[in-house]
Structures are given as C-alpha cells and as structure tokens.
Write a protein that holds these residues in place. Structure first.
Motif, PDB file in Angstrom:
ATOM      1  N   LEU A 140      32.427  72.421   1.769  1.00  0.00           N
ATOM      2  CA  LEU A 140      31.558  74.025   1.419  1.00  0.00           C
ATOM      3  C   LEU A 140      29.975  73.405   1.752  1.00  0.00           C
ATOM      4  O   LEU A 140      29.859  75.377   1.661  1.00  0.00           O
ATOM      5  CB  LEU A 140      31.373  73.967   0.602  1.00  0.00           C
ATOM      6  N   SER A 141      29.456  73.013   1.136  1.00  0.00           N
ATOM      7  CA  SER A 141      28.018  73.303   1.036  1.00  0.00           C
ATOM      8  C   SER A 141      27.951  73.823   2.625  1.00  0.00           C
ATOM      9  O   SER A 141      26.655  74.052   2.860  1.00  0.00           O
ATOM     10  CB  SER A 141      26.664  71.461   0.535  1.00  0.00           C
ATOM     11  N   GLU A 142      27.855  72.380   3.446  1.00  0.00           N
ATOM     12  CA  GLU A 142      27.481  72.367   4.928  1.00  0.00           C
ATOM     13  C   GLU A 142      28.055  73.672   5.462  1.00  0.00           C
ATOM     14  O   GLU A 142      27.077  74.553   6.305  1.00  0.00           O
ATOM     15  CB  GLU A 142      28.879  71.328   6.007  1.00  0.00           C
ATOM     16  N   GLU A 143      29.163  74.038   5.054  1.00  0.00           N
ATOM     17  CA  GLU A 143      29.695  75.828   5.544  1.00  0.00           C
ATOM     18  C   GLU A 143      28.774  76.554   5.387  1.00  0.00           C
ATOM     19  O   GLU A 143      28.368  77.974   6.031  1.00  0.00           O
ATOM     20  CB  GLU A 143      31.297  75.752   5.954  1.00  0.00           C
ATOM     21  N   LEU A 144      28.376  76.975   4.098  1.00  0.00           N
ATOM     22  CA  LEU A 144      27.510  78.000   3.407  1.00  0.00           C
ATOM     23  C   LEU A 144      26.539  77.908   3.989  1.00  0.00           C
ATOM     24  O   LEU A 144      25.585  78.242   4.648  1.00  0.00           O
ATOM     25  CB  LEU A 144      27.108  77.319   1.905  1.00  0.00           C
TER      26      LEU A 144
END
Length: 151
Positions: A140-144
């Motif tokens: 999620l952090s990478e996609e965000l």
C-alpha cells in the motif's frame, strides 16, 4: 513464550512525508482509489476524518479473501507525522487479543521513510505472526507513493 509481539517495516518513498501523513490521517478514504485490488473501501463509522477517536472500517483483501477491520484512531502526532490505529472489531481479532497499526512518516532529505509497526497479542502460541498483513501495508505504501508522485 510471550504472545505479545511487534513487527515493523520501512519503505523508502519519493513523495514528501507530509503528503503520506496527510493521506493516512485525513484522507484514508482515498486509499481505495490508489489500490482498489487491495483496499476496496474505507468507511467512516464515527467522528471525523483526521480526528482522534474517529472510527474507520477498512475492507481489505489478502490472498483473494475479503477482510474487515474496524479501527479507532487512537493517536495523531503531527510533529512526528505519526498515526496510531487500534483494531476494535473484525477478522484480525479472531486470532489476536489486541492489534495496533502505527504509521510514521520520517523525512529523509526530499524523500520519506514510511515506517509501519504492528503491535499485537496472539490468542495462543499457534497463531502465526501477521506477515501477510505487513506485506499488504508495505505494498500500500509503495502504491500510494507512486500515486502521490504522479499527482
């Protein structure tokens, strides 16, 4: 053997720390726009977005299975760009007596270290550590970050 444990991971992100913090604190309902295959919806059940005491339900998918975690915002630290969510209902509590997610966004020059810490107490020694959930929040952090950089 202790049933209390903590898992932590850090992801180096390109977008500034205040942008990451702003999403996790005040706009978590935007996360489904960023990662609909992992977080199909986020619903506010009480309080206001970005307020301590507000209650947020996260609908998430791990290994193709739908899960829900209803969480209360336990703390927001603007100075250290940290938010703490405590799970109060949902699938996680079938295996864990207590469960917290702490997100800290640490400036690293023009980049950001996004640190996720999962603090939990397993119901018994046979319950696995929540590695899949840690993997989910890392993704999620990478996609965000990708989303914030493109915006």
């Amino acid at each position: 053997m202790s049933l209390v444990a903590k898992l932590s991971a850090e992801v180096l992100a390109v977008a500034p720390h205040h942008e990451h913090h702003g999403v996790w604190v005040g706009r978590p309902h935007h996360v489904p726009n960023v990662s609909p295959s992992k977080i199909p919806k986020v619903i506010l059940h009480g309080g206001e977005w970005g307020s301590v005491g507000s209650v947020v339900a996260w609908h998430y998918i791990i290994d193709g299975k739908d899960h829900v975690a209803k969480e209360v915002v336990e703390a927001i630290d603007e100075e250290n760009k940290t938010i703490t969510y405590r799970v109060i209902e949902g699938d996680v509590l079938q295996e864990y007596k207590s469960f917290k997610l702490i997100i800290q966004n640490i400036p690293k020059g023009e980049a950001t270290w996004v640190r996720w810490t999962l603090e939990y107490e397993k119901l018994n020694k046979n319950i696995p550590h929540p590695i899949k959930l840690l993997e989910l929040v890392i993704h999620l952090s990478e996609e965000l970050d990708d989303h914030l950089v493109q915006a």
